[in-house]
Design an enzyme around this catalytic site. Structure first.
Site, PDB file in Angstrom:
ATOM      1  CB  ILE A 155      -8.054 -14.008  -5.526  1.00  0.00           C
ATOM      2  CG1 ILE A 155      -7.343 -12.870  -4.666  1.00  0.00           C
ATOM      3  CG2 ILE A 155      -7.805 -15.423  -4.512  1.00  0.00           C
ATOM      4  CD1 ILE A 155      -8.444 -12.431  -3.401  1.00  0.00           C
ATOM      5  N   GLY A 156      -8.422 -15.311  -8.241  1.00  0.00           N
ATOM      6  CA  GLY A 156      -8.797 -16.534  -9.157  1.00  0.00           C
ATOM      7  C   GLY A 156      -7.864 -17.014 -10.021  1.00  0.00           C
TER       8      GLY A 156
ATOM      9  CB  THR B  10     -15.346  -5.874 -15.054  1.00  0.00           C
ATOM     10  OG1 THR B  10     -14.746  -6.659 -14.156  1.00  0.00           O
ATOM     11  CG2 THR B  10     -16.689  -6.349 -15.594  1.00  0.00           C
TER      12      THR B  10
ATOM     13  CE1 TYR C  79     -16.196  -6.110  -2.562  1.00  0.00           C
ATOM     14  CE2 TYR C  79     -15.067  -5.182  -0.605  1.00  0.00           C
ATOM     15  CZ  TYR C  79     -15.164  -6.474  -1.495  1.00  0.00           C
ATOM     16  OH  TYR C  79     -14.589  -7.506  -1.390  1.00  0.00           O
TER      17      TYR C  79
ATOM     18  CE  LYS D 265     -17.351 -10.732  -1.720  1.00  0.00           C
ATOM     19  NZ  LYS D 265     -17.084 -11.673  -2.744  1.00  0.00           N
TER      20      LYS D 265
ATOM     21  CB  ALA E 135     -23.680  -3.389   2.223  1.00  0.00           C
TER      22      ALA E 135
ATOM     23  CB  THR F  19     -14.601  -9.337   1.952  1.00  0.00           C
ATOM     24  OG1 THR F  19     -13.674  -8.367   2.486  1.00  0.00           O
ATOM     25  CG2 THR F  19     -15.914  -9.034   1.860  1.00  0.00           C
ATOM     26  CG  ASP F  20     -11.243  -8.455   5.971  1.00  0.00           C
ATOM     27  OD1 ASP F  20     -11.839  -8.228   4.965  1.00  0.00           O
ATOM     28  OD2 ASP F  20     -10.077  -8.110   6.600  1.00  0.00           O
ATOM     29  CD  GLU F  21     -13.285  -4.080   2.880  1.00  0.00           C
ATOM     30  OE1 GLU F  21     -14.091  -3.164   2.545  1.00  0.00           O
ATOM     31  OE2 GLU F  21     -12.112  -4.560   1.951  1.00  0.00           O
TER      32      GLU F  21
ATOM     33  CG  HIS G  61     -10.461   4.616   5.220  1.00  0.00           C
ATOM     34  ND1 HIS G  61      -9.215   5.277   5.010  1.00  0.00           N
ATOM     35  CD2 HIS G  61     -10.276   3.182   4.904  1.00  0.00           C
ATOM     36  CE1 HIS G  61      -8.524   4.100   4.233  1.00  0.00           C
ATOM     37  NE2 HIS G  61      -9.067   3.019   4.495  1.00  0.00           N
TER      38      HIS G  61
ATOM     39  CE  LYS H 116      -8.582  -4.036  -5.138  1.00  0.00           C
ATOM     40  NZ  LYS H 116      -9.800  -3.633  -4.677  1.00  0.00           N
TER      41      LYS H 116
ATOM     42  CB  THR I 105     -21.626  -8.484  -9.669  1.00  0.00           C
ATOM     43  OG1 THR I 105     -21.493  -7.899 -11.020  1.00  0.00           O
ATOM     44  CG2 THR I 105     -20.620  -9.676  -9.580  1.00  0.00           C
TER      45      THR I 105
END
Length: 337
Positions: free
Chosen positions: A17-18, A41, A153, A157, A155, A129-131, A279, A192, A103
């Site tokens: 995205i960046g 990375t 992940y 974010k 958590a 993120t929506d997650e 999931h 992805k 990070t």
């Protein structure tokens, strides 16, 4: 007297995205300076930035957002910070979560501390993120919905998301937080689902569906994601969260059928594999708040998939070297058969 250039610090910009955002930014603005900080990375790719490397108004620094000295140096006189840097793979976070915490929380802290010293800072965008909401079986999440992340992940974010908000509340920093839907398009890392399936099919390989493929995702083209972030630099309200989505909900199996049709393959190219632990079943975002301040998406999923398939077909020199180095479990199903 000529006005000084607006200075952007964009972290994680060698990622999907960046790198797309930098392309978008240079189409929108001319008299700017863009500073990029990226750790390079597994998902960072300098090929995604090669068209900018000789520009006088662009600089790249290979480094970590957790490096306080380096971040302080790059933050000098910055007007806009956009933090794309993140560990961002759910499957990886389930196996080993420490780097995600370092990070996605620790790195955000370093950026915020450096940014709050800058008198010329106009905007700090924390890309979340929506997650962070968890899953929703019916209806859609608004920005005020309960936050219930269900994997390491999401958590991590959420930690960065709320830390950024705290710097608005405590220090009045001009922070805006975005929570976007699943994003796809050119230059996405091929683990992805959409680029994985496209590149697998190009190579004559089957596509691995987790479980029965009934999970539902809300799909957002990367160009729309970039336009939303750019819109919020000027039009967002400090301290606010904005959902970013395009109202394009599909089950994973429906998404797969659309990719197969575009690539002239039938259902025999599908293989069903072991599902991811915990999931999330469905994500869905209400982004009325963002639309109220003048933003709208341009892509539906069919238009976006057509362009995305074409890009991967025409840019094998970009994705083949990346996919060769990728964790090969993704190609046949990360969690096995």
């Amino acid at each position: 007297m000529k006005e000084k250039k607006k200075i952007y610090l964009i972290t994680g910009a060698a990622g999907f995205i960046g790198s797309n955002f930098i392309q978008y930014l240079y189409k929108k603005e001319e008299d700017i300076e863009v500073r990029v900080l990226d750790k390079l990375t597994y998902s960072g790719n300098m090929e995604s930035l090669k068209e900018f490397k000789d520009r006088e108004d662009f600089s790249f620094t290979h480094g970590d957002i957790c490096d306080e000295v380096l971040v302080d140096e790059l933050m000098q006189d910055v007007n806009v910070v956009i933090n794309f840097a993140a560990e961002a793979a759910v499957d990886r976070s389930i196996e080993s979560s420490r780097s995600f915490l370092d990070t996605d929380i620790g790195g955000v802290y370093v950026l915020l501390e450096a940014a709050r010293k800058q008198k010329k800072l106009q905007r700090f965008i924390q890309v979340s993120t929506d997650e962070v909401y968890g899953q929703i079986m019916s209806g859609s999440f608004t920005e005020s919905s309960e936050l219930k992340p269900r994997n390491p992940y999401s958590a991590s974010k959420l930690g960065g998301d709320r830390l950024a908000y705290s710097y608005f509340a405590t220090y009045q920093m001009p922070v805006v937080i975005t929570r976007a839907a699943n994003t796809y398009g050119p230059m996405a890392y091929p683990e992805k689902v959409i680029p994985l399936f496209i590149t697998n099919l190009i190579d004559g390989l089957q596509v691995p569906i987790y479980g029965e493929g009934k999970q539902i995702r809300d799909w957002l083209h990367v160009s729309d994601h970039c336009s939303a972030i750019y819109h919020l630099i000027e039009n967002g309200e400090s301290g606010e969260v904005y959902n970013v989505a395009a109202d394009q909900e599909f089950t994973n199996i429906d998404l797969t059928h659309k990719i197969l049709a575009l690539m002239k393959r039938d259902n025999s190219w599908i293989t069903y594999v072991k599902d991811r632990p915990g999931h999330d079943f469905r994500y869905s975002l209400d982004c009325a708040k963002l639309k109220e301040i003048g933003w709208n998406s341009e892509y539906n999923l069919i238009k976006g998939l057509e362009e995305t398939v074409e890009w991967y077909q025409e840019n094998e020199d970009w994705w083949r070297p990346v996919k060769e180095k990728m964790d090969q479990r993704y190609i046949k199903g990360f969690w096995g058969k």
